[in-house]
Design a protein around this motif. Sequence first.
Motif, PDB file in Angstrom:
ATOM      1  N   VAL A  22       0.829  -1.205   0.000  1.00  0.00           N
ATOM      2  CA  VAL A  22       0.000   0.000   0.000  1.00  0.00           C
ATOM      3  C   VAL A  22       0.868   1.260   0.000  1.00  0.00           C
ATOM      4  O   VAL A  22       0.622   2.191  -0.767  1.00  0.00           O
ATOM      5  N   THR A  23       1.883   1.307   0.856  1.00  0.00           N
ATOM      6  CA  THR A  23       2.728   2.509   0.894  1.00  0.00           C
ATOM      7  C   THR A  23       3.553   2.651  -0.388  1.00  0.00           C
ATOM      8  O   THR A  23       3.807   3.769  -0.839  1.00  0.00           O
ATOM      9  N   PHE A  24       3.944   1.537  -0.977  1.00  0.00           N
ATOM     10  CA  PHE A  24       4.713   1.619  -2.227  1.00  0.00           C
ATOM     11  C   PHE A  24       3.850   2.194  -3.344  1.00  0.00           C
ATOM     12  O   PHE A  24       4.310   3.024  -4.131  1.00  0.00           O
ATOM     13  N   ILE A  25       2.596   1.773  -3.393  1.00  0.00           N
ATOM     14  CA  ILE A  25       1.699   2.224  -4.461  1.00  0.00           C
ATOM     15  C   ILE A  25       1.146   3.620  -4.191  1.00  0.00           C
ATOM     16  O   ILE A  25       1.086   4.465  -5.093  1.00  0.00           O
ATOM     17  N   ALA A  26       0.743   3.864  -2.951  1.00  0.00           N
ATOM     18  CA  ALA A  26      -0.002   5.090  -2.645  1.00  0.00           C
ATOM     19  C   ALA A  26       0.817   6.159  -1.936  1.00  0.00           C
ATOM     20  O   ALA A  26       0.292   7.230  -1.629  1.00  0.00           O
ATOM     21  N   ALA A  27       2.094   5.901  -1.663  1.00  0.00           N
ATOM     22  CA  ALA A  27       2.913   6.886  -0.935  1.00  0.00           C
ATOM     23  C   ALA A  27       4.282   7.050  -1.576  1.00  0.00           C
ATOM     24  O   ALA A  27       5.329   6.944  -0.921  1.00  0.00           O
ATOM     25  N   ASN A  28       4.292   7.288  -2.877  1.00  0.00           N
ATOM     26  CA  ASN A  28       5.535   7.602  -3.599  1.00  0.00           C
ATOM     27  C   ASN A  28       6.603   6.518  -3.471  1.00  0.00           C
ATOM     28  O   ASN A  28       7.770   6.801  -3.236  1.00  0.00           O
ATOM     29  N   LEU A  73      -0.155 -13.042  -0.163  1.00  0.00           N
ATOM     30  CA  LEU A  73      -1.571 -12.678  -0.141  1.00  0.00           C
ATOM     31  C   LEU A  73      -1.745 -11.238   0.323  1.00  0.00           C
ATOM     32  O   LEU A  73      -2.563 -10.485  -0.236  1.00  0.00           O
ATOM     33  N   GLY A  74      -0.971 -10.833   1.323  1.00  0.00           N
ATOM     34  CA  GLY A  74      -1.029  -9.454   1.792  1.00  0.00           C
ATOM     35  C   GLY A  74      -0.655  -8.467   0.696  1.00  0.00           C
ATOM     36  O   GLY A  74      -1.297  -7.421   0.542  1.00  0.00           O
ATOM     37  N   CYS A  75       0.367  -8.805  -0.073  1.00  0.00           N
ATOM     38  CA  CYS A  75       0.788  -7.932  -1.176  1.00  0.00           C
ATOM     39  C   CYS A  75      -0.313  -7.794  -2.226  1.00  0.00           C
ATOM     40  O   CYS A  75      -0.594  -6.687  -2.708  1.00  0.00           O
ATOM     41  N   LEU A  76      -0.929  -8.912  -2.578  1.00  0.00           N
ATOM     42  CA  LEU A  76      -1.983  -8.881  -3.597  1.00  0.00           C
ATOM     43  C   LEU A  76      -3.186  -8.072  -3.106  1.00  0.00           C
ATOM     44  O   LEU A  76      -3.729  -7.231  -3.837  1.00  0.00           O
ATOM     45  N   LEU A  77      -3.604  -8.327  -1.871  1.00  0.00           N
ATOM     46  CA  LEU A  77      -4.731  -7.580  -1.315  1.00  0.00           C
ATOM     47  C   LEU A  77      -4.390  -6.097  -1.165  1.00  0.00           C
ATOM     48  O   LEU A  77      -5.228  -5.225  -1.413  1.00  0.00           O
TER      49      LEU A  77
END
Length: 223
Positions: A25-31, A186-190
């Motif tokens: 989530v932070t990689f995708i949504a937080a630069n 699974l956590g990464c995919l979700l």
Amino acid sequence: MLPIYLSIRQLSFVLTLVAGFCDTVTFIAANEVFSAHVTGNFIVLAYDLVYHTETNAWMKLLTFPVFFLAVVTGRWIDQKTPSRYGLLRLEGFLLIGSGLQAYMTQQSANLVWLLPLIPLQIVFAMGLQNTFGKLYSQETFGPTTVMTGNVTQAALDSIDLLIRMDSAAKRESLNKQLVVILGFLLGCLLGALAAQWQGLGVVVFPGLLLLGLLHPKPKDSTS
């Protein structure tokens, strides 16, 4: 009614799922900030500096002192609390708070200044989980935030099983590694799906998961 504690297998799966979710989530949504695997920020930072593709490279640099502070703080908090799960429950509260702040910034332009702080709070939460893993290594099957060592062990176990098919110990070790690896995957995919759906605010979900599943566990109890 007595609280029901998670087994080592269940806790291992839950924590790796939480870490994989938050890291993605932070990689995708937080630069492109790694919150669980913070050493990965070295690579992203170097890339940003060389190619000048990121104006917020300082954020990645800050993850290291924040993570260090989380470990130091976590060690101190653990000494003050009678519960083994104290750090993980605090992690849950931090994730919920971070997610709510992210949603608030979407509703009010006056709160945009919070945006750079939210990923660092998530890094802090992951630092607490890392601290728990070091202090209570017997509570999980292996590291729950960084999978390199787990994948290495799984590969070694697989080779040993090919050589000695009747090795029950190696089979059990491989099963343990698969729990944490699949939980993280699974956590990464979700996390990827959730981040695309609602952005950084979705970290409330792993926070709620931790608070919902982890009852205070005395330090003198056995798994």
